[in-house]
Design an enzyme around this catalytic site. Sequence first.
Site, PDB file in Angstrom:
ATOM      1  N   SER A 145       0.850  -1.195   0.000  1.00 34.10           N
ATOM      2  CA  SER A 145       0.000   0.000   0.000  1.00 34.10           C
ATOM      3  C   SER A 145       0.879   1.236   0.000  1.00 34.10           C
ATOM      4  O   SER A 145       1.977   1.227   0.582  1.00 34.10           O
ATOM      5  CB  SER A 145      -0.898   0.022   1.245  1.00 34.10           C
ATOM      6  OG  SER A 145      -1.570   1.268   1.369  1.00 34.10           O
ATOM      7  N   TYR A 159      -1.677  -0.277  10.176  1.00 35.24           N
ATOM      8  CA  TYR A 159      -1.835  -0.802   8.824  1.00 35.24           C
ATOM      9  C   TYR A 159      -0.655  -0.366   7.955  1.00 35.24           C
ATOM     10  O   TYR A 159      -0.070  -1.181   7.230  1.00 35.24           O
ATOM     11  CB  TYR A 159      -3.142  -0.290   8.230  1.00 35.24           C
ATOM     12  CG  TYR A 159      -3.358  -0.614   6.765  1.00 35.24           C
ATOM     13  CD1 TYR A 159      -3.823  -1.866   6.374  1.00 35.24           C
ATOM     14  CD2 TYR A 159      -3.117   0.338   5.776  1.00 35.24           C
ATOM     15  CE1 TYR A 159      -4.031  -2.162   5.039  1.00 35.24           C
ATOM     16  CE2 TYR A 159      -3.318   0.047   4.433  1.00 35.24           C
ATOM     17  CZ  TYR A 159      -3.773  -1.204   4.069  1.00 35.24           C
ATOM     18  OH  TYR A 159      -3.977  -1.499   2.746  1.00 35.24           O
TER      19      TYR A 159
END
Length: 250
Positions: A145, A159
């Site tokens: 990501s 995350y």
Amino acid sequence: MTDGPVLVVTGGSRGIGAAVALTAAQRGWRLLINYVSNEDAARAVADKIVSDGGVARIVQGDTGTEDGIAAIFNAVDKDFGQIDGLVNNAGVVDKTARVDEFSRERLDRMFAINVIGKIRCASEAVRRMSTVHGGNGGSIVNISSAAAVLGSAGQYVDYAASKGAVDTFTIGLAREVANEGIRVNAIRPGIIDTDIHASGGLPDRARDLAHLVPMQRPGTAQEIADAVLYLLSPEASYVTGAILNVSGGR
């Protein structure tokens, strides 16, 4: 189609994983699609592939557990007897929170799925694909990501940290198996319009943050899938250890 390379897609029942599975099938891959709880969604993806003349199987298994990972790779052994590619896509976010609000339980879940699960799935794939183990080689694509380099302050730093680990793992594994017929790369999606944002409590996140993207729009799951299929393809035969940003310039 009863031959063709075999691709395992974790988290393949929705979003990016589903787009990867459908696109891969169109390009001649046979699919094993993993899901955790939404069997109907996974079956719908597989049924679409089959109706279009492809081959697809589904398997239930949580990549955050050893039993789940065993189920996935037992299924690929039983149903196909080979694996030629792995898209390490399964991942989770959690509710927006500051670091000083994180619980141990939240972190254990995040890293069990987003990091340890990816490493363990890659381990099982390498055991089957590496020429050292008698395999024919293959390709692994990890889904990271843009958060890995942006940090996601005030939303989900955990995350982002898990995706930073994915980046490092990608580079290390790529160098470890580069001479064993296996290429390992990663995609860093930016703000992509999928339902993962809803699971983090922000269903409109992609639309709301579009103004931060130089291209002024969120990306689509299909745009990520197209990048993944490039890295899986022979056209990327000299690409390993690469991390490709697919983030609209962010």
